[in-house]
Design a protein around this motif. Structure first.
Motif, short mmCIF file in Angstrom:
data_model
loop_
_atom_site.label_atom_id
_atom_site.label_comp_id
_atom_site.label_asym_id
_atom_site.label_seq_id
_atom_site.Cartn_x
_atom_site.Cartn_y
_atom_site.Cartn_z
N LEU A 248 -8.77 11.32 1.26
CA LEU A 248 -9.09 9.93 1.69
C LEU A 248 -9.26 8.97 0.60
O LEU A 248 -10.36 8.81 0.18
CB LEU A 248 -10.68 10.52 2.55
N PRO A 249 -8.29 8.42 0.41
CA PRO A 249 -8.29 7.33 -1.02
C PRO A 249 -8.92 6.13 -0.48
O PRO A 249 -9.06 5.23 -1.18
CB PRO A 249 -6.98 7.21 -1.23
N GLY A 250 -9.22 5.88 0.68
CA GLY A 250 -9.78 4.58 1.33
C GLY A 250 -8.44 3.74 1.87
O GLY A 250 -8.65 2.64 2.04
N TYR A 251 -7.23 4.20 2.04
CA TYR A 251 -6.31 3.34 2.73
C TYR A 251 -5.35 4.18 3.19
O TYR A 251 -5.37 5.58 3.36
CB TYR A 251 -5.58 2.44 1.59
N PRO A 252 -4.42 4.06 4.22
CA PRO A 252 -3.33 4.77 4.69
C PRO A 252 -2.55 5.58 3.72
O PRO A 252 -1.96 4.61 3.09
CB PRO A 252 -2.55 3.73 5.56
N SER A 253 -2.57 6.72 3.78
CA SER A 253 -1.72 7.62 2.76
C SER A 253 -1.04 8.88 3.34
O SER A 253 -0.45 9.54 2.44
CB SER A 253 -2.71 8.25 1.65
N SER A 254 -1.29 9.02 4.59
CA SER A 254 -0.53 10.38 5.11
C SER A 254 0.69 10.21 5.50
O SER A 254 1.34 9.10 5.49
CB SER A 254 -1.49 10.78 6.28
N HIS A 255 1.34 11.21 5.96
CA HIS A 255 2.63 11.29 6.61
C HIS A 255 2.68 10.93 7.89
O HIS A 255 3.75 11.40 8.79
CB HIS A 255 3.45 12.66 6.20
N GLY A 256 1.60 10.52 8.72
CA GLY A 256 1.42 10.23 10.05
C GLY A 256 0.14 10.89 10.59
O GLY A 256 -0.19 10.28 11.59
N CYS A 257 -0.33 11.71 9.92
CA CYS A 257 -1.27 12.40 10.48
C CYS A 257 -2.71 11.63 10.22
O CYS A 257 -2.80 10.77 9.36
CB CYS A 257 -1.80 13.85 9.97
#
Length: 351
Positions: free
Chosen positions: A134-143
């Motif tokens: 949860l870095p505070g911005y979109p960072s996943s591979h879609g999940c």
């Protein structure tokens, strides 16, 4: 004796299994009060107050624009979490989904066996809700990455087949992309047509929309409204006149405990008996029984005709929430896309 020692050693060396799992941990370890302003939540923080709606269907609305997940039970908000969704090149699909699989200790089959605790899979091509970074911005591979403790609570509370709506400003009306206290969608993922009362309309009562099931009542000082939900469906709405509408009353929960004597508290009915109600205040989190009026110096009145329809419906487990907060969303003319933005595919694991 040696065999026993080996068995004990084996148990200690195993990761915590059915009695408790040993996972990577992300986010806050405990929830903030539910009345915490949503826009003040920092990365990894969340709210959770399941007692506000003890029973009823659960659904989750994920706002890609806000990077938050909103959990509703019986149509009432019980928790909000900061999330991290798909990064550039790996977008999180929008649309209406149901959970297809639950796995408390899932590992990715395509991303280096990455740990994905409390996975609730949404698609056959790798999209899921699960605890994650949860870095505070979109960072996943879609999940949709959730705080670990929030993911655990949601995993335990939600049944397989739970509805999850993922939305942004391009695919959903404002009320869905920026959810309010009452769920903007039904348990089947359809946008709720929560028509406001007309200027000359005192109340609305439509119990036939959901004839049986758990009942939840919400009273808002900000909106001066009472809304009745059953199975996540609004069956009634009425105006409420506060004697001192400018004075704060806080937020309180009342839950009926006895089907024979349960009546709404006297703040809802002049001279009404108050028996077998459990009171929970967000401010002190202390239980009291029997309960006295949580609003001693700020009475309000509700149309008698509306109460005569509502009171016979109150049974054990009926919850009443009294709050300062606004509960009605702002309406938007934008229609919601109810189909997923990505076609189904198979053969890949969740990420």
């Amino acid at each position: 004796m040696i065999t026993l020692l080996y068995c004990l050693l084996f148990l200690f060396l195993l990761p915590l299994g059915s009695a408790g799992q040993s996972f990577p941990f992300w986010g806050a370890k405990a929830p903030l009060p539910l009345e915490t302003p949503v826009d003040s939540l920092k990365k990894g923080q969340f709210t959770w107050e399941a007692e506000i709606a003890p029973a009823g269907p659960i659904l989750v609305v994920v706002s890609l624009d806000e990077q938050k997940a909103f959990t509703y039970r019986n149509g009432i908000l019980i928790g909000v979490a900061t999330v991290s969704t798909g990064k550039k090149g790996h977008p999180t699909p929008t649309g209406v989904f149901t959970t297809l699989q639950k796995d408390v200790n899932h590992h990715s089959s395509i991303y280096d066996n990455a740990s994905m605790p409390y996975t609730q899979r949404l698609t056959n091509y790798g999209i899921a809700l699960h605890a994650g970074g949860l870095p505070g911005y979109p960072s996943s591979h879609g999940c949709v990455h959730l705080p670990s403790e929030y993911a655990r609570r949601l995993f335990q509370a939600a049944p397989l087949g739970m509805t999850v709506v993922i939305a942004n400003s391009r695919t959903a009306p404002q009320a869905v992309d920026h959810p309010a206290f009452l769920s903007p969608v039904s348990v089947k993922g359809k946008v709720v047509d929560a028509k406001r009362l007309d200027p000359g309309e005192s109340y609305r009562w439509n119990p036939e929309l959901s004839a049986t099931g758990p009942l939840s009542v919400v009273i808002s000082r900000a909106d001066q409204r009472i809304v009745v939900m059953r199975n996540g469906i609004e069956i009634g709405r009425s105006r409420v006149d506060f004697e001192q509408p400018g004075d704060s009353i806080g937020t309180h929960i009342l839950v009926a405990q006895n089907p024979d004597t349960a009546q709404l508290p006297s703040v809802l009915k002049d001279g009404g008996a108050i028996r077998k109600w459990v009171s929970l205040s967000f401010k002190d989190l202390k239980y009291e029984q029997p309960v006295l009026d949580p609003v001693k110096d700020n009475r309000f009145t509700i149309p008698r005709e509306f109460l005569s329809d509502l009171l016979p419906q109150v049974t054990t487990g009926t919850s009443v929430v009294i709050t300062d907060a606004a509960i009605l969303p702002q309406n938007s003319g934008v229609s919601m896309a109810l189909l997923t933005s990505h076609p189904q595919a198979s053969g890949k694991g969740t990420n």
